[in-house]
Design a protein around this motif. Structure first.
Motif, PDB file in Angstrom:
ATOM      1  N   VAL A 234      17.102 -40.048  13.437  1.00 68.41           N
ATOM      2  CA  VAL A 234      18.119 -39.082  13.841  1.00 68.41           C
ATOM      3  C   VAL A 234      19.472 -39.633  13.407  1.00 68.41           C
ATOM      4  N   VAL A 235      20.235 -38.808  12.693  1.00 66.97           N
ATOM      5  CA  VAL A 235      21.524 -39.209  12.120  1.00 66.97           C
ATOM      6  C   VAL A 235      22.623 -38.374  12.767  1.00 66.97           C
ATOM      7  N   ASP A 236      23.720 -39.032  13.115  1.00 62.91           N
ATOM      8  CA  ASP A 236      24.848 -38.313  13.718  1.00 62.91           C
ATOM      9  C   ASP A 236      26.141 -38.792  13.053  1.00 62.91           C
ATOM     10  N   ILE A 237      27.002 -37.837  12.670  1.00 58.30           N
ATOM     11  CA  ILE A 237      28.289 -38.192  12.065  1.00 58.30           C
ATOM     12  C   ILE A 237      29.227 -38.675  13.165  1.00 58.30           C
ATOM     13  N   ASP A 238      29.779 -39.874  12.980  1.00 58.93           N
ATOM     14  CA  ASP A 238      30.654 -40.460  13.996  1.00 58.93           C
ATOM     15  C   ASP A 238      31.981 -39.706  14.071  1.00 58.93           C
ATOM     16  N   HIS A 239      32.427 -39.449  15.298  1.00 58.54           N
ATOM     17  CA  HIS A 239      33.740 -38.838  15.565  1.00 58.54           C
ATOM     18  C   HIS A 239      33.937 -37.533  14.790  1.00 58.54           C
ATOM     19  N   PHE A 240      32.891 -36.745  14.678  1.00 62.07           N
ATOM     20  CA  PHE A 240      33.007 -35.518  13.891  1.00 62.07           C
ATOM     21  C   PHE A 240      33.946 -34.514  14.553  1.00 62.07           C
ATOM     22  N   LYS A 241      34.009 -34.507  15.868  1.00 64.10           N
ATOM     23  CA  LYS A 241      34.920 -33.594  16.566  1.00 64.10           C
ATOM     24  C   LYS A 241      36.363 -33.859  16.145  1.00 64.10           C
ATOM     25  N   GLN A 242      36.690 -35.132  15.917  1.00 65.64           N
ATOM     26  CA  GLN A 242      38.047 -35.472  15.483  1.00 65.64           C
ATOM     27  C   GLN A 242      38.330 -34.922  14.090  1.00 65.64           C
ATOM     28  N   VAL A 243      37.306 -34.881  13.237  1.00 67.86           N
ATOM     29  CA  VAL A 243      37.475 -34.311  11.900  1.00 67.86           C
ATOM     30  C   VAL A 243      37.842 -32.839  12.015  1.00 67.86           C
ATOM     31  N   ASN A 244      37.098 -32.090  12.838  1.00 67.09           N
ATOM     32  CA  ASN A 244      37.386 -30.669  13.032  1.00 67.09           C
ATOM     33  C   ASN A 244      38.756 -30.452  13.665  1.00 67.09           C
ATOM     34  N   ASP A 245      39.098 -31.269  14.668  1.00 62.95           N
ATOM     35  CA  ASP A 245      40.373 -31.100  15.375  1.00 62.95           C
ATOM     36  C   ASP A 245      41.556 -31.429  14.474  1.00 62.95           C
ATOM     37  N   ARG A 246      41.390 -32.436  13.619  1.00 63.05           N
ATOM     38  CA  ARG A 246      42.519 -32.891  12.792  1.00 63.05           C
ATOM     39  C   ARG A 246      42.670 -32.093  11.506  1.00 63.05           C
ATOM     40  N   PHE A 247      41.547 -31.770  10.859  1.00 63.30           N
ATOM     41  CA  PHE A 247      41.613 -31.152   9.531  1.00 63.30           C
ATOM     42  C   PHE A 247      41.172 -29.687   9.523  1.00 63.30           C
ATOM     43  N   GLY A 248      40.527 -29.239  10.594  1.00 62.73           N
ATOM     44  CA  GLY A 248      40.070 -27.859  10.653  1.00 62.73           C
ATOM     45  C   GLY A 248      38.615 -27.722  10.268  1.00 62.73           C
ATOM     46  N   HIS A 249      38.038 -26.567  10.598  1.00 63.34           N
ATOM     47  CA  HIS A 249      36.602 -26.377  10.405  1.00 63.34           C
ATOM     48  C   HIS A 249      36.210 -26.228   8.940  1.00 63.34           C
ATOM     49  N   VAL A 250      37.142 -25.800   8.101  1.00 61.22           N
ATOM     50  CA  VAL A 250      36.814 -25.688   6.676  1.00 61.22           C
ATOM     51  C   VAL A 250      36.487 -27.063   6.103  1.00 61.22           C
ATOM     52  N   TYR A 251      37.339 -28.045   6.405  1.00 60.29           N
ATOM     53  CA  TYR A 251      37.059 -29.400   5.923  1.00 60.29           C
ATOM     54  C   TYR A 251      35.895 -30.022   6.685  1.00 60.29           C
ATOM     55  N   GLY A 252      35.733 -29.616   7.951  1.00 59.82           N
ATOM     56  CA  GLY A 252      34.561 -30.094   8.691  1.00 59.82           C
ATOM     57  C   GLY A 252      33.275 -29.626   8.052  1.00 59.82           C
ATOM     58  N   ASP A 253      33.240 -28.356   7.644  1.00 57.28           N
ATOM     59  CA  ASP A 253      32.060 -27.828   6.953  1.00 57.28           C
ATOM     60  C   ASP A 253      31.839 -28.546   5.627  1.00 57.28           C
ATOM     61  N   GLU A 254      32.931 -28.879   4.930  1.00 56.72           N
ATOM     62  CA  GLU A 254      32.782 -29.594   3.658  1.00 56.72           C
ATOM     63  C   GLU A 254      32.161 -30.972   3.873  1.00 56.72           C
ATOM     64  N   VAL A 255      32.550 -31.639   4.959  1.00 60.49           N
ATOM     65  CA  VAL A 255      31.948 -32.935   5.283  1.00 60.49           C
ATOM     66  C   VAL A 255      30.449 -32.772   5.520  1.00 60.49           C
ATOM     67  N   LEU A 256      30.058 -31.737   6.250  1.00 61.25           N
ATOM     68  CA  LEU A 256      28.636 -31.498   6.513  1.00 61.25           C
ATOM     69  C   LEU A 256      27.871 -31.265   5.209  1.00 61.25           C
ATOM     70  N   ILE A 257      28.456 -30.490   4.306  1.00 63.85           N
ATOM     71  CA  ILE A 257      27.800 -30.205   3.025  1.00 63.85           C
ATOM     72  C   ILE A 257      27.662 -31.477   2.192  1.00 63.85           C
ATOM     73  N   LEU A 258      28.724 -32.303   2.155  1.00 65.96           N
ATOM     74  CA  LEU A 258      28.683 -33.536   1.360  1.00 65.96           C
ATOM     75  C   LEU A 258      27.723 -34.557   1.968  1.00 65.96           C
ATOM     76  N   VAL A 259      27.659 -34.637   3.293  1.00 65.99           N
ATOM     77  CA  VAL A 259      26.680 -35.519   3.941  1.00 65.99           C
ATOM     78  C   VAL A 259      25.267 -35.055   3.602  1.00 65.99           C
ATOM     79  N   ALA A 260      25.044 -33.745   3.605  1.00 64.81           N
ATOM     80  CA  ALA A 260      23.727 -33.212   3.229  1.00 64.81           C
ATOM     81  C   ALA A 260      23.382 -33.599   1.795  1.00 64.81           C
ATOM     82  N   ASN A 261      24.352 -33.524   0.889  1.00 64.24           N
ATOM     83  CA  ASN A 261      24.107 -33.914  -0.508  1.00 64.24           C
ATOM     84  C   ASN A 261      23.780 -35.402  -0.616  1.00 64.24           C
ATOM     85  N   LEU A 262      24.471 -36.233   0.155  1.00 65.48           N
ATOM     86  CA  LEU A 262      24.190 -37.674   0.139  1.00 65.48           C
ATOM     87  C   LEU A 262      22.828 -37.974   0.753  1.00 65.48           C
TER      88      LEU A 262
END
Length: 358
Positions: free
Chosen positions: A216-244
């Protein structure tokens, strides 16, 4: 195509099953591996084929690679999960005809060797993206009629695979979704239990060296990513993590998005130290990746063997290891059985009806 045309051809003379029955069989499955094998069976019975391979594509460091899976060779059918060629990858540039076919968006291409060997490539697209390719090799050149029949069968396969894929995958990342995990892991657990060696008393016992792993994998402090950069960049992080995730694991491993920032990996056929190394390499790949706008991101991971226990217990063990990793610094890989033997975790007595996952 008229039935009398098929029955009068040498190709059809070899087949004792009508082509319509093969199409019924192909569309009668709700599992990708069984779907592929039914297509292989249809092609094998309808015509002479020396070898069929499924080629899967992935990109790493801006370089395109091909991962071949042997499905049929000399009339012997191989299940894709038993394929031992998953460690072998080719450069897509080693297949110039296929590369040109993909770039020109054509449905097929072929190459005839000087000795008469004919190789036919039929790319498979999902949402206008090439995800794999069926490669068919024969000792002699196929007639135009035979190629037409192959095209028809593979087109049915493409269309039906798209329908299956749509219901099985997460819309954002393209990874398998939670529902698919529930189905696949329950089936995996049943198969593992049936194959476990029996003791002298007849009961099943765990193998001393489990080779299947659940992480089971969890992105650390992901809520801070959404709060600081917005959900568009949060979604991009999810997509890039999926690619990795895709590039860090083999194609016979299974990767799922569980929801939110949590992912699950079902790792096949690896000894403990190899599994630990694979998971650690993935963690490092995330840590070293420069995410646009966001910068650095880390993940925590907990994993366990799948050799015993009900699916809810196995998933719970991996989740406990993940929780320990997040509570003790994050950005690390923790192994449940090791934490238990070291006294870092206590046995959680959870009844099956306390947590409903399946």
């Amino acid at each position: 195509m008229d039935s009398h045309l098929l029955s009068s051809s040498p190709m059809a003379a070899k087949s004792h099953t009508p082509i319509l029955q093969h199409l019924v069989d192909i569309t009668g499955h709700r599992d990708h591996s069984r779907l592929e094998l039914s297509v292989v069976s249809a092609l094998r019975q309808l015509m002479d084929i020396r070898r069929i391979r499924k080629l899967e594509f992935f990109t790493q460091d801006d370089t395109a690679y091909v991962r071949p899976h042997l499905l049929l060779e000399h009339d012997q059918v191989f299940a894709i999960d038993d394929n031992t060629s998953d460690h072998h990858c080719d450069l897509l540039s080693d297949y110039p005809e296929l590369l040109q076919c993909i770039e020109q968006h054509t449905n097929s291409t072929q190459r005839v060797e000087p000795d008469g060997t004919d190789t036919l490539w039929l790319p498979v697209r999902l949402d206008n993206k090439i995800v794999s390719c069926i490669e068919i090799t024969n000792d002699t050149v196929y007639s135009a009629q035979t190629v037409d029949v192959i095209h028809g069968i593979v087109e049915v396969y493409r269309n039906y695979q798209s329908l299956l894929d749509y219901s099985e995958r997460d819309a954002l990342t393209g990874l398998f979704n939670r529902k698919t995990f529930d189905e696949q892991f329950s089936r995996h657990a049943r198969n593992a239990a049936s194959l476990a060696p029996a003791s002298a008393g007849g009961e099943r016992r765990e193998s001393s060296s489990p080779t299947q792993w659940l992480a089971v994998v969890d992105i650390d402090h992901f809520k801070q990513v959404n709060d600081r950069f917005g959900h568009v960049y949060g979604d991009e992080v999810l997509i890039l993590v999926a690619n990795l995730l895709r590039s860090s694991f083999r194609s016979n491993d299974r990767i799922f998005r569980f929801g939110g920032e949590e992912f699950v990996v079902l790792l096949r056929s690896a000894e403990l130290e190899s599994a630990r190394s694979i998971f650690e390499r993935f963690r490092q790949n995330i840590e070293e990746y420069d995410f646009p706008q966001v910068g650095r991101v880390t993940v925590s991971l907990g994993f366990t063997g799948t050799g015993h226990g009900a699916p809810v217990e196995i998933l719970g063990h991996a989740d406990q290891a993940l929780y320990y990793a997040k509570q003790h610094g994050r950005n690390q890989v923790c192994y449940y059985e090791e934490l238990m033997s070291g006294g870092d975790l206590q046995v959680a007595d959870v009844a099956h009806n306390d947590v409903e996952l399946f």
